[in-house]
Design a protein around this motif. Structure first.
Motif, short mmCIF file in Angstrom:
data_model
loop_
_atom_site.label_atom_id
_atom_site.label_comp_id
_atom_site.label_asym_id
_atom_site.label_seq_id
_atom_site.Cartn_x
_atom_site.Cartn_y
_atom_site.Cartn_z
N GLN A 145 0.75 -1.26 0.15
CA GLN A 145 0.12 0.00 0.06
C GLN A 145 0.92 1.29 -0.16
OE1 GLN A 145 -3.52 -0.14 -0.12
NE2 GLN A 145 -3.01 -2.11 -0.58
N THR A 146 2.17 1.17 0.42
CA THR A 146 2.94 2.19 0.43
C THR A 146 4.40 2.16 -0.15
OG1 THR A 146 4.13 1.46 2.56
CG2 THR A 146 1.99 2.76 2.72
N LEU A 147 5.06 3.26 -0.34
CA LEU A 147 6.36 3.17 -0.94
C LEU A 147 7.26 2.27 -0.11
CD1 LEU A 147 8.48 3.68 -3.17
CD2 LEU A 147 8.82 5.84 -2.02
N ASP A 148 7.05 2.36 1.17
CA ASP A 148 7.84 1.52 2.15
C ASP A 148 7.80 0.13 2.05
OD1 ASP A 148 9.78 1.48 4.12
OD2 ASP A 148 8.24 0.90 5.56
N GLU A 149 6.54 -0.19 1.86
CA GLU A 149 6.20 -1.49 1.71
C GLU A 149 6.60 -2.20 0.35
OE1 GLU A 149 1.93 -1.49 2.15
OE2 GLU A 149 2.00 -1.69 4.22
N MET A 150 6.69 -1.49 -0.66
CA MET A 150 6.99 -1.65 -2.13
C MET A 150 8.47 -2.15 -1.94
SD MET A 150 5.09 0.56 -4.63
CE MET A 150 3.26 1.03 -4.35
N GLU A 151 9.44 -1.15 -1.34
CA GLU A 151 10.68 -1.23 -1.04
C GLU A 151 10.84 -2.54 -0.52
OE1 GLU A 151 12.31 3.16 -1.33
OE2 GLU A 151 11.93 2.29 0.55
N ASN A 152 10.34 -2.88 0.80
CA ASN A 152 10.33 -4.19 1.69
C ASN A 152 10.29 -5.31 0.78
OD1 ASN A 152 11.03 -2.41 3.83
ND2 ASN A 152 9.23 -2.91 4.77
#
Length: 173
Positions: A145-152
């Motif tokens: 849902q977030t850029l942080d989750e995509m990077e993770n």
């Protein structure tokens, strides 16, 4: 385990920083910083040996140092082409050459798209040598849902390739 993380090209360098930060504490971390990333890396990366890209005599440029794996993320097309042609004119490309000759894991995360026919040819050549081509591409099944989750998700996939256990993303069920 000793891992080298390098960033070539400016776009997406945050992925390299975050990869270093998410590595488990027992991993010996080495980061290769280009001229423009040295200042930021020195301030932001803790418990990490930072090597300047111009220092081709650094410890990590020798097979006897015993690096286990290397990730170049992002990997510019220039760096990818140099590695594919055996050009080792800076610490990133020299360390990659050592990974190849020592049969160690080398993960390249090309960042530009669309890929040209030349870039694809270079990637195919490297893949045939056992180099892992893993661009920062997400999958939708993990419902980021977030850029942080995509990077993770992306970093978690790289860790999977290295055999590093992680819970950075929702796995396929």
């Amino acid at each position: 385990m000793k891992i080298v993380i390098a960033a070539s090209g400016a776009s997406g360098v945050n992925l390299a920083y975050k990869t270093v930060e998410l590595l488990p504490p027992e991993v010996e971390k080495h980061f290769i910083a280009t001229e423009h990333t040295v200042v930021v890396a020195a301030k932001e990366l803790k418990n990490t040996t930072i090597h300047e890209n111009e220092n081709i005599g650094a410890s990590i440029a020798s097979g006897s140092f015993g690096v286990d794996a290397m990730i170049i993320a992002p990997c510019s097309m220039n760096t990818l082409a140099k590695i594919a042609c055996g050009i080792a004119d800076n610490l990133v490309t020299r360390t990659a050459a050592v990974m190849i000759k020592e049969h160690k894991k080398l993960i390249l995360a090309p960042r530009e798209m669309p890929f040209s026919a030349i870039a694809l040819e270079n990637m195919q050549k490297l893949a045939s040598l056992g180099i892992i081509i893993a661009p920062p591409v997400m999958a939708y099944y993990s419902e980021q849902q977030t850029l942080d989750e995509m990077e993770n998700f992306i970093i978690g996939k790289w860790f999977d390739l290295l055999g590093i256990k992680n819970n950075l993303y929702k796995r396929w069920k």
